[in-house]
Design a protein around this motif. Sequence first.
Motif, PDB file in Angstrom:
ATOM      1  N   UNK A  53       0.862  -1.185   0.000  1.00 24.56           N
ATOM      2  CA  UNK A  53       0.000   0.000   0.000  1.00 24.56           C
ATOM      3  C   UNK A  53       0.896   1.233   0.000  1.00 24.56           C
ATOM      4  N   UNK A  54       0.299   2.398  -0.179  1.00 25.55           N
ATOM      5  CA  UNK A  54       1.080   3.628  -0.211  1.00 25.55           C
ATOM      6  C   UNK A  54       1.403   4.097   1.206  1.00 25.55           C
ATOM      7  N   UNK A  55       2.643   4.520   1.402  1.00 24.52           N
ATOM      8  CA  UNK A  55       3.126   5.093   2.664  1.00 24.52           C
ATOM      9  C   UNK A  55       2.673   4.276   3.879  1.00 24.52           C
ATOM     10  N   UNK A  56       3.062   3.002   3.972  1.00 22.09           N
ATOM     11  CA  UNK A  56       2.592   2.153   5.085  1.00 22.09           C
ATOM     12  C   UNK A  56       3.084   2.610   6.448  1.00 22.09           C
ATOM     13  N   UNK A  57       4.130   3.427   6.481  1.00 26.55           N
ATOM     14  CA  UNK A  57       4.652   3.887   7.768  1.00 26.55           C
ATOM     15  C   UNK A  57       3.690   4.770   8.536  1.00 26.55           C
ATOM     16  N   UNK A  58       2.671   5.315   7.887  1.00 26.21           N
ATOM     17  CA  UNK A  58       1.691   6.182   8.564  1.00 26.21           C
ATOM     18  C   UNK A  58       0.455   5.416   9.016  1.00 26.21           C
ATOM     19  N   UNK A  59       0.440   4.115   8.812  1.00 29.14           N
ATOM     20  CA  UNK A  59      -0.704   3.311   9.223  1.00 29.14           C
ATOM     21  C   UNK A  59      -0.499   2.804  10.649  1.00 29.14           C
ATOM     22  N   UNK A  60      -1.537   2.940  11.469  1.00 32.90           N
ATOM     23  CA  UNK A  60      -1.500   2.447  12.846  1.00 32.90           C
ATOM     24  C   UNK A  60      -2.804   1.720  13.142  1.00 32.90           C
ATOM     25  N   UNK A  61      -2.657   0.638  13.881  1.00 28.80           N
ATOM     26  CA  UNK A  61      -3.832  -0.128  14.279  1.00 28.80           C
ATOM     27  C   UNK A  61      -4.255   0.277  15.684  1.00 28.80           C
ATOM     28  N   UNK A  62      -5.530   0.449  15.867  1.00 30.25           N
ATOM     29  CA  UNK A  62      -6.095   0.684  17.194  1.00 30.25           C
ATOM     30  C   UNK A  62      -6.489  -0.687  17.741  1.00 30.25           C
ATOM     31  N   UNK A  63      -5.799  -1.102  18.797  1.00 33.22           N
ATOM     32  CA  UNK A  63      -5.980  -2.445  19.324  1.00 33.22           C
ATOM     33  C   UNK A  63      -4.874  -3.351  18.811  1.00 33.22           C
ATOM     34  N   UNK A  64      -4.706  -4.507  19.442  1.00 33.58           N
ATOM     35  CA  UNK A  64      -3.689  -5.452  19.008  1.00 33.58           C
ATOM     36  C   UNK A  64      -4.201  -6.873  19.269  1.00 33.58           C
ATOM     37  N   UNK A  65      -3.366  -7.850  18.983  1.00 33.46           N
ATOM     38  CA  UNK A  65      -3.766  -9.237  19.173  1.00 33.46           C
ATOM     39  C   UNK A  65      -4.403  -9.810  17.931  1.00 33.46           C
ATOM     40  N   UNK A  66      -4.597 -11.142  17.944  1.00 33.82           N
ATOM     41  CA  UNK A  66      -5.143 -11.832  16.781  1.00 33.82           C
ATOM     42  C   UNK A  66      -6.433 -12.570  17.106  1.00 33.82           C
ATOM     43  N   UNK A  67      -7.137 -12.169  18.170  1.00 37.95           N
ATOM     44  CA  UNK A  67      -8.401 -12.816  18.507  1.00 37.95           C
ATOM     45  C   UNK A  67      -9.385 -12.702  17.340  1.00 37.95           C
ATOM     46  N   UNK A  68     -10.164 -13.734  17.152  1.00 39.29           N
ATOM     47  CA  UNK A  68     -11.127 -13.782  16.068  1.00 39.29           C
ATOM     48  C   UNK A  68     -12.255 -14.729  16.493  1.00 39.29           C
ATOM     49  N   UNK A  69     -13.458 -14.509  16.132  1.00 43.63           N
ATOM     50  CA  UNK A  69     -13.919 -13.602  15.089  1.00 43.63           C
ATOM     51  C   UNK A  69     -15.029 -12.676  15.645  1.00 43.63           C
ATOM     52  N   UNK A  70     -15.712 -13.167  16.713  1.00 45.03           N
ATOM     53  CA  UNK A  70     -16.729 -12.353  17.386  1.00 45.03           C
ATOM     54  C   UNK A  70     -16.537 -12.529  18.883  1.00 45.03           C
ATOM     55  N   UNK A  71     -16.504 -11.440  19.609  1.00 42.13           N
ATOM     56  CA  UNK A  71     -16.330 -11.485  21.057  1.00 42.13           C
ATOM     57  C   UNK A  71     -17.470 -10.708  21.704  1.00 42.13           C
ATOM     58  N   UNK A  72     -18.059 -11.291  22.757  1.00 41.12           N
ATOM     59  CA  UNK A  72     -19.222 -10.665  23.369  1.00 41.12           C
ATOM     60  C   UNK A  72     -19.001 -10.184  24.778  1.00 41.12           C
ATOM     61  N   UNK A  73     -17.761 -10.026  25.218  1.00 41.00           N
ATOM     62  CA  UNK A  73     -17.489  -9.578  26.578  1.00 41.00           C
ATOM     63  C   UNK A  73     -16.156  -8.868  26.658  1.00 41.00           C
ATOM     64  N   UNK A  74     -15.688  -8.564  27.871  1.00 38.16           N
ATOM     65  CA  UNK A  74     -14.391  -7.896  28.038  1.00 38.16           C
ATOM     66  C   UNK A  74     -13.257  -8.721  27.428  1.00 38.16           C
ATOM     67  N   UNK A  75     -12.284  -8.019  26.813  1.00 38.86           N
ATOM     68  CA  UNK A  75     -11.184  -8.706  26.133  1.00 38.86           C
ATOM     69  C   UNK A  75      -9.837  -8.461  26.803  1.00 38.86           C
ATOM     70  N   UNK A  76      -9.783  -7.634  27.830  1.00 41.58           N
ATOM     71  CA  UNK A  76      -8.527  -7.204  28.453  1.00 41.58           C
ATOM     72  C   UNK A  76      -7.728  -6.379  27.448  1.00 41.58           C
TER      73      UNK A  76
END
Length: 852
Positions: A53-76
């Motif tokens: 993609x263009x200029x990937x250095x300016x991309x940031x993710x809000x949140x981390x981890x690889x949990x998938x696919x639907x969560x219905x409660x607190x995730x820590x």
Amino acid sequence: MKNLLNNLRYAMRQFRLSPVFTAAAVLTLALGIGGTTAIFTLIHAVMLRSLPVSDPGRLYRVGDGDDCCVEGGPQDQWGMFSYALYERLKTEAPEFEEVTAFQAGRWRLGVRREGAESIARPLRSEYVTGSYFHVLGVSAFGGRVFTSEDDKPSAAPVAVLSHRVWQTTYASDPSVVGSTFMLEGHPFTIVGVAPAGFFGETLESDPPDIWIPLQQDPMLDADGGLLHQSISAWLRMIGRLRPGASIDGMAPRLTGVLRQWMQNDSGYPAIWMPDVIRMLPKQTVAVVPAGAGVAVMKEEYGRSLQILLSVCGLVLLIACANVANLLLARGVARRGQTAVRVALGATPGQIVGQALAESVLLALIGGVVGLVVAVAAARLLLTLAFHSSHFLPISTLPSPVVLAFAFGLAVVTGVIFGAAPAWLATRTNPAEALRGSGRGTRDRSSFARKALLVVQATLSVVLVAGSTMLARSLNKLEHQNFGFQVQGRVEVDMNSPPTSYSQEKLAALYRQLEEHLDAIPGVQGSGMAMYNPLTDNWGELIMVAGHPASKLNGESGASWDRVSTNFLQNWGVSIVKGRYFTPADNETTAPVAIVNESFVKRFFKSDEDPLAQHFGLDVPEYAGTFSIVGVVRDAKFAGFALDRPARPMFYVPLAQTVDYHDSVMKKLEMRSHFIGGIMLVTNMSPGALEPQLTRIMGELDPNLTINSIRTMKQQIELSFDQERAVASLAGLFGIVALLLAAIGLYGVTAYTVAQRTNEIGIRMALGADRGNVMQMVLRGAFKRVVIGLILGLPLAVGAGRLISSELYGVSSWDPLALSIAAGALAICSFFAAIIPANRAASISPMNALRID
């Protein structure tokens, strides 16, 4: 520079004069450098490479981890969000010039081109916001990408195809753009084709085939859609940072927004709130770089790649020791020549420079050949780890970074194995060397060669023991007691029926489908389920009638599935107490459930009889929903954690429906009736079943598609692809290490025999027989092997501890693995030493005494 060129020319001339030596050294180095480069190629692709993609250095993710696919409660550590929470977080992150949300999971949709296809094909889909392509900086290959106007509830349904699907499935037909495609029976206009090489924001096998605006979720998924469920977290989030902005302070601010939302706007049941408030200090939102995308594959395969890189590093060290031994022997043979150069005034620096130039050039040639080995090894690993994937967006061809790594590795390798021979070359005494090598000359390199041989033996023991532990662990994983029948079972993974189906229409469809399945020649029985074993996992909080309300923690939930009447019997799960489902468990009778032994242990005391007990989901008011009518033996059902005990599990009948008044529970109940799995009792092959199943699906509904057909054995093997890839490559490199150690032992033993020819001749002239000579040579060879075993076995136990998290049913000091390692080294060493030992015993005393 002139001296360097002269040294390189001289080295090339020496290589031409010694083709056998050169070929042996190059191939040895190619194996070590190639294997290490192969693993680095994958590490670079999986962990370090930026998205296309263009200029990937300016991309940031809000949140981390690889949990998938639907969560219905607190995730820590939160990594997924509901749409409502995404909107809230987006407004609180002004540092981003634009933000996008996208689906964490990958669902398959039945897709057919209107007017060109009569039967749908399964395509992997991804819901995204209208800003998705713009945030990533991706333009369309053909047509256009989404805009914010496409992501409104009133917008006309549109979609974007991946370039790969457009090219391979639709033959690069330009008329695809603008045409109408039926997605789950709903008309969509294809407005564009994504650019070649773009696979989305996540590096994964089988990436999305088609992208759909998020606001179309309610139409495609009807009442089961997640868009308007504030409690359901199913979206990930990436933003593009404004020029000059910083993420400093963003994570704490968004964490505060998250905690306020959880207390006030999450939609969590009131009974959960005391636990939610108690858990608030653990709930955080991180902001992490996303130039490489969502690091799902990094999380899943990072540890395995690290293990393989360590294995290849050890093989490379063995290769270095082997080539160093060759150079040491070569240096002794050229001792007279070196002495003449020293006598004529050559400085130690010139001697060292010449030796290092030769070794580094040798390593560079080995590195070039190693690139071929690297490509082949990387392809082998990907084939083993992803053999069931249709497409994997990872190239095994060396990138500039990989080429630079291979070049640097070759130079370092050349210095490592060339340092000792270069240093010993400067220790040559001209007078002693010119006196002759046969009788009185001391060999200063003898100790170094023997030490290097010990190093090779030690490292080969570690590698063989470690690879044997991994292989035994894989074997135990694949042949454990899963709690169900493996032979004669076939799983069919299918797209769920369209969400436009009513409950009555679904029931009629399932009756027809079951009749058709049972009528297939060679099929002894069938069953249907929300999802098949080892493919998915649905879990809910359990509330037991008459018990205190369960807390929000990992010990209060259970997995579950909705299955047809005969599913459990046909799956081969044994009943422990009570009964299986019967046709009487239908829409006219009270809801019932069958639970497994782990469920009973978790939720009932030892003196409680679980039969006729009642339980429900998520909140205490539903605690009396299901009546337990049977207990089955534990079976590994969830598609993960197969190295752990079976999870608590319950099953409910496909024919029954619970009338919830809560909107979230209504959607959950409705969604659970759309099956995605079929179980067949048959010995027929998947290939023989596929045309018949495809015909049946097409006749019942052209939107029903088959994703895969596998025997249960194949499904189990698929679950351990990663472990098999690691064990196979580790075993392969273990064999290479053994061969290199054996070659090294052969070389050192043969050289020792040549050096001691006079001594052997004298011994035989004085009465020593063949047995005495062979015993002497073998004793000298095995002395180094025994030292290698003494050093290697404790190190192998240490290596076992380092990989203990990857082992199942195998200890770090596994006696069988250690015995195999010791035995394999002993056998290889015997055959490597017996050849020069036999040659020594065949020496004629008269001929030996004539050698100067």
